[in-house]
Design a protein around this motif. Structure first.
Motif, PDB file in Angstrom:
ATOM      1  N   ASN A  95      24.450  17.649 -14.452  1.00 54.75           N
ATOM      2  CA  ASN A  95      24.492  16.180 -14.413  1.00 54.75           C
ATOM      3  C   ASN A  95      24.021  15.605 -13.090  1.00 54.75           C
ATOM      4  O   ASN A  95      24.107  14.398 -12.884  1.00 54.75           O
ATOM      5  N   GLU A  96      23.548  16.441 -12.188  1.00 55.53           N
ATOM      6  CA  GLU A  96      23.138  15.963 -10.870  1.00 55.53           C
ATOM      7  C   GLU A  96      21.632  15.718 -10.811  1.00 55.53           C
ATOM      8  O   GLU A  96      20.836  16.597 -11.139  1.00 55.53           O
ATOM      9  N   LEU A  97      21.271  14.519 -10.379  1.00 51.71           N
ATOM     10  CA  LEU A  97      19.862  14.171 -10.190  1.00 51.71           C
ATOM     11  C   LEU A  97      19.327  14.928  -8.978  1.00 51.71           C
ATOM     12  O   LEU A  97      19.836  14.769  -7.869  1.00 51.71           O
ATOM     13  N   ILE A  98      18.316  15.780  -9.200  1.00 47.96           N
ATOM     14  CA  ILE A  98      17.789  16.577  -8.089  1.00 47.96           C
ATOM     15  C   ILE A  98      16.336  16.236  -7.744  1.00 47.96           C
ATOM     16  O   ILE A  98      15.868  16.570  -6.659  1.00 47.96           O
ATOM     17  N   MET A  99      15.622  15.570  -8.667  1.00 54.62           N
ATOM     18  CA  MET A  99      14.222  15.258  -8.389  1.00 54.62           C
ATOM     19  C   MET A  99      13.809  14.021  -9.183  1.00 54.62           C
ATOM     20  O   MET A  99      14.196  13.863 -10.337  1.00 54.62           O
ATOM     21  N   THR A 100      13.013  13.165  -8.536  1.00 54.76           N
ATOM     22  CA  THR A 100      12.344  12.070  -9.227  1.00 54.76           C
ATOM     23  C   THR A 100      10.850  12.296  -9.114  1.00 54.76           C
ATOM     24  O   THR A 100      10.342  12.557  -8.027  1.00 54.76           O
ATOM     25  N   VAL A 101      10.180  12.236 -10.258  1.00 48.10           N
ATOM     26  CA  VAL A 101       8.727  12.383 -10.320  1.00 48.10           C
ATOM     27  C   VAL A 101       8.161  10.982 -10.544  1.00 48.10           C
ATOM     28  O   VAL A 101       8.338  10.403 -11.613  1.00 48.10           O
ATOM     29  N   ILE A 102       7.515  10.439  -9.530  1.00 49.44           N
ATOM     30  CA  ILE A 102       6.968   9.086  -9.581  1.00 49.44           C
ATOM     31  C   ILE A 102       5.512   9.179 -10.019  1.00 49.44           C
ATOM     32  O   ILE A 102       4.731   9.927  -9.436  1.00 49.44           O
ATOM     33  N   ILE A 103       5.161   8.410 -11.039  1.00 49.93           N
ATOM     34  CA  ILE A 103       3.807   8.481 -11.593  1.00 49.93           C
ATOM     35  C   ILE A 103       2.957   7.363 -10.993  1.00 49.93           C
ATOM     36  O   ILE A 103       3.417   6.234 -10.850  1.00 49.93           O
ATOM     37  N   TYR A 104       1.734   7.709 -10.630  1.00 51.16           N
ATOM     38  CA  TYR A 104       0.799   6.684 -10.165  1.00 51.16           C
ATOM     39  C   TYR A 104      -0.497   6.796 -10.950  1.00 51.16           C
ATOM     40  O   TYR A 104      -0.802   7.826 -11.541  1.00 51.16           O
ATOM     41  N   ASP A 105      -1.249   5.694 -10.969  1.00 49.53           N
ATOM     42  CA  ASP A 105      -2.511   5.645 -11.707  1.00 49.53           C
ATOM     43  C   ASP A 105      -3.695   5.586 -10.754  1.00 49.53           C
ATOM     44  O   ASP A 105      -3.601   5.015  -9.664  1.00 49.53           O
ATOM     45  N   VAL A 106      -4.787   6.180 -11.195  1.00 46.74           N
ATOM     46  CA  VAL A 106      -6.037   6.193 -10.443  1.00 46.74           C
ATOM     47  C   VAL A 106      -7.131   5.701 -11.368  1.00 46.74           C
ATOM     48  O   VAL A 106      -7.195   6.094 -12.532  1.00 46.74           O
ATOM     49  N   GLU A 107      -7.974   4.816 -10.844  1.00 42.60           N
ATOM     50  CA  GLU A 107      -9.127   4.337 -11.601  1.00 42.60           C
ATOM     51  C   GLU A 107     -10.346   4.395 -10.684  1.00 42.60           C
ATOM     52  O   GLU A 107     -10.297   3.867  -9.569  1.00 42.60           O
ATOM     53  N   ASP A 108     -11.390   5.050 -11.145  1.00 45.38           N
ATOM     54  CA  ASP A 108     -12.624   5.205 -10.357  1.00 45.38           C
ATOM     55  C   ASP A 108     -12.343   5.765  -8.961  1.00 45.38           C
ATOM     56  O   ASP A 108     -12.923   5.323  -7.970  1.00 45.38           O
ATOM     57  N   GLY A 109     -11.414   6.714  -8.877  1.00 41.06           N
ATOM     58  CA  GLY A 109     -11.099   7.357  -7.604  1.00 41.06           C
ATOM     59  C   GLY A 109     -10.166   6.562  -6.710  1.00 41.06           C
ATOM     60  O   GLY A 109      -9.825   7.009  -5.613  1.00 41.06           O
ATOM     61  N   ASP A 110      -9.713   5.378  -7.177  1.00 42.37           N
ATOM     62  CA  ASP A 110      -8.821   4.531  -6.386  1.00 42.37           C
ATOM     63  C   ASP A 110      -7.398   4.568  -6.925  1.00 42.37           C
ATOM     64  O   ASP A 110      -7.171   4.364  -8.129  1.00 42.37           O
ATOM     65  N   TRP A 111      -6.440   4.805  -6.012  1.00 42.58           N
ATOM     66  CA  TRP A 111      -5.025   4.644  -6.320  1.00 42.58           C
ATOM     67  C   TRP A 111      -4.766   3.155  -6.496  1.00 42.58           C
ATOM     68  O   TRP A 111      -5.327   2.321  -5.794  1.00 42.58           O
ATOM     69  N   MET A 112      -3.909   2.829  -7.486  1.00 39.78           N
ATOM     70  CA  MET A 112      -3.572   1.428  -7.749  1.00 39.78           C
ATOM     71  C   MET A 112      -2.065   1.241  -7.604  1.00 39.78           C
ATOM     72  O   MET A 112      -1.282   2.011  -8.167  1.00 39.78           O
ATOM     73  N   PHE A 113      -1.679   0.231  -6.852  1.00 37.29           N
ATOM     74  CA  PHE A 113      -0.267  -0.107  -6.697  1.00 37.29           C
ATOM     75  C   PHE A 113       0.273  -0.565  -8.041  1.00 37.29           C
ATOM     76  O   PHE A 113      -0.357  -1.367  -8.734  1.00 37.29           O
ATOM     77  N   ARG A 114       1.423  -0.059  -8.437  1.00 39.02           N
ATOM     78  CA  ARG A 114       1.949  -0.274  -9.792  1.00 39.02           C
ATOM     79  C   ARG A 114       2.083  -1.745 -10.167  1.00 39.02           C
ATOM     80  O   ARG A 114       1.809  -2.139 -11.283  1.00 39.02           O
ATOM     81  N   TRP A 115       2.539  -2.600  -9.254  1.00 40.36           N
ATOM     82  CA  TRP A 115       2.800  -4.002  -9.622  1.00 40.36           C
ATOM     83  C   TRP A 115       1.624  -4.927  -9.381  1.00 40.36           C
ATOM     84  O   TRP A 115       1.675  -6.086  -9.730  1.00 40.36           O
ATOM     85  N   ASN A 116       0.601  -4.436  -8.758  1.00 39.44           N
ATOM     86  CA  ASN A 116      -0.570  -5.269  -8.527  1.00 39.44           C
ATOM     87  C   ASN A 116      -1.783  -4.355  -8.435  1.00 39.44           C
ATOM     88  O   ASN A 116      -2.065  -3.792  -7.377  1.00 39.44           O
ATOM     89  N   HIS A 117      -2.490  -4.190  -9.530  1.00 37.88           N
ATOM     90  CA  HIS A 117      -3.625  -3.273  -9.561  1.00 37.88           C
ATOM     91  C   HIS A 117      -4.793  -3.742  -8.717  1.00 37.88           C
ATOM     92  O   HIS A 117      -5.774  -3.022  -8.559  1.00 37.88           O
ATOM     93  N   ASN A 118      -4.699  -4.957  -8.156  1.00 41.31           N
ATOM     94  CA  ASN A 118      -5.721  -5.395  -7.197  1.00 41.31           C
ATOM     95  C   ASN A 118      -5.528  -4.728  -5.837  1.00 41.31           C
ATOM     96  O   ASN A 118      -6.435  -4.726  -5.015  1.00 41.31           O
ATOM     97  N   ILE A 119      -4.329  -4.188  -5.591  1.00 40.19           N
ATOM     98  CA  ILE A 119      -4.081  -3.450  -4.347  1.00 40.19           C
ATOM     99  C   ILE A 119      -4.464  -2.007  -4.625  1.00 40.19           C
ATOM    100  O   ILE A 119      -3.796  -1.300  -5.374  1.00 40.19           O
ATOM    101  N   ARG A 120      -5.571  -1.606  -4.016  1.00 40.40           N
ATOM    102  CA  ARG A 120      -6.140  -0.283  -4.269  1.00 40.40           C
ATOM    103  C   ARG A 120      -6.617   0.333  -2.970  1.00 40.40           C
ATOM    104  O   ARG A 120      -6.922  -0.368  -2.013  1.00 40.40           O
ATOM    105  N   MET A 121      -6.709   1.636  -2.993  1.00 38.66           N
ATOM    106  CA  MET A 121      -7.362   2.360  -1.911  1.00 38.66           C
ATOM    107  C   MET A 121      -7.807   3.706  -2.464  1.00 38.66           C
ATOM    108  O   MET A 121      -7.258   4.165  -3.468  1.00 38.66           O
ATOM    109  N   PRO A 122      -8.798   4.317  -1.836  1.00 39.04           N
ATOM    110  CA  PRO A 122      -9.216   5.636  -2.330  1.00 39.04           C
ATOM    111  C   PRO A 122      -8.013   6.580  -2.390  1.00 39.04           C
ATOM    112  O   PRO A 122      -7.205   6.624  -1.452  1.00 39.04           O
TER     113      PRO A 122
END
Length: 195
Positions: A95-122
């Motif tokens: 019952n103990e939380l030992i790991m969180t796996v956070i998912i992120y998206d990439v489009e055209d080689g750019d990481w996109m901030f989850r709440w604002n996909h206009n915030i991007r960087m390679p």
């Protein structure tokens, strides 16, 4: 103590099998940035690009329980959740939380901030590499973007001041642009109260 051993065993397995497919996040990333320490004494957060999520999760032994989350529900039944909407997964040892796996998206080689996909960087600019430990970890300003804005409960000791004070000018400006002065000040004040 046993769960601490299980965290280390799980991390070692993931590093060995799919270490190139994820980056350390959260407290582990902050300690790597601040002190080049690879501390696995508590819960571990990792970040995975969405397209590699299944590959990483398949190396988590069945003895652990995995819950997937989107913005409205959580489930351990992978068929009940829309893959494109998953925000994170929690891994439990009993019952103990030992790991969180956070998912992120990439489009055209750019990481996109989850709440604002206009915030991007390679994508290659969202992380650093620790030569000492041979692991990749998410840059601290990105860790703080999520910690200061994300509703995920990270179960971490607040150490915002030390991380913010260690950011370069560019890193601080990026954090400030995304989260705003008010949220940074709220976090620093809440940290003072917690200490």
């Amino acid at each position: 103590m046993n769960n601490n051993k299980n965290v280390k065993t799980l991390v070692n397995r993931l590093n060995e099998k799919v270490g190139n497919l994820f980056k350390y996040n959260g407290e582990v990333a902050k300690q790597l940035f601040l002190h080049d320490e690879f501390n696995l004494d508590g819960k571990v957060d990792i970040s995975v690009e969405r397209k590699f999520l299944a590959e990483v999760l398949k190396y988590i032994p069945k003895t652990y329980h995995i819950n997937l989350y989107d913005e409205t529900q959580s489930t351990s039944d992978f068929s009940e959740i829309e893959f494109s909407k998953i925000t994170h997964a929690n891994v439990f040892d009993q019952n103990e939380l030992i790991m969180t796996v956070i998912i992120y998206d990439v489009e055209d080689g750019d990481w996109m901030f989850r709440w604002n996909h206009n915030i991007r960087m390679p994508e290659k600019h969202i992380y650093f590499h620790s030569i000492k430990w041979d692991v990749d970890y998410v840059k601290p300003e990105i860790v703080l973007m999520y910690e200061l804005l994300d509703p995920i409960d990270y179960h971490q000791i607040p150490n915002y001041r030390s991380v913010i004070d260690s950011l370069s000018y560019y890193q601080f400006v990026m954090l400030r642009l995304v989260v705003g002065d008010e949220r940074i000040n709220q976090a620093l004040n809440s940290e003072k109260k917690a200490i």
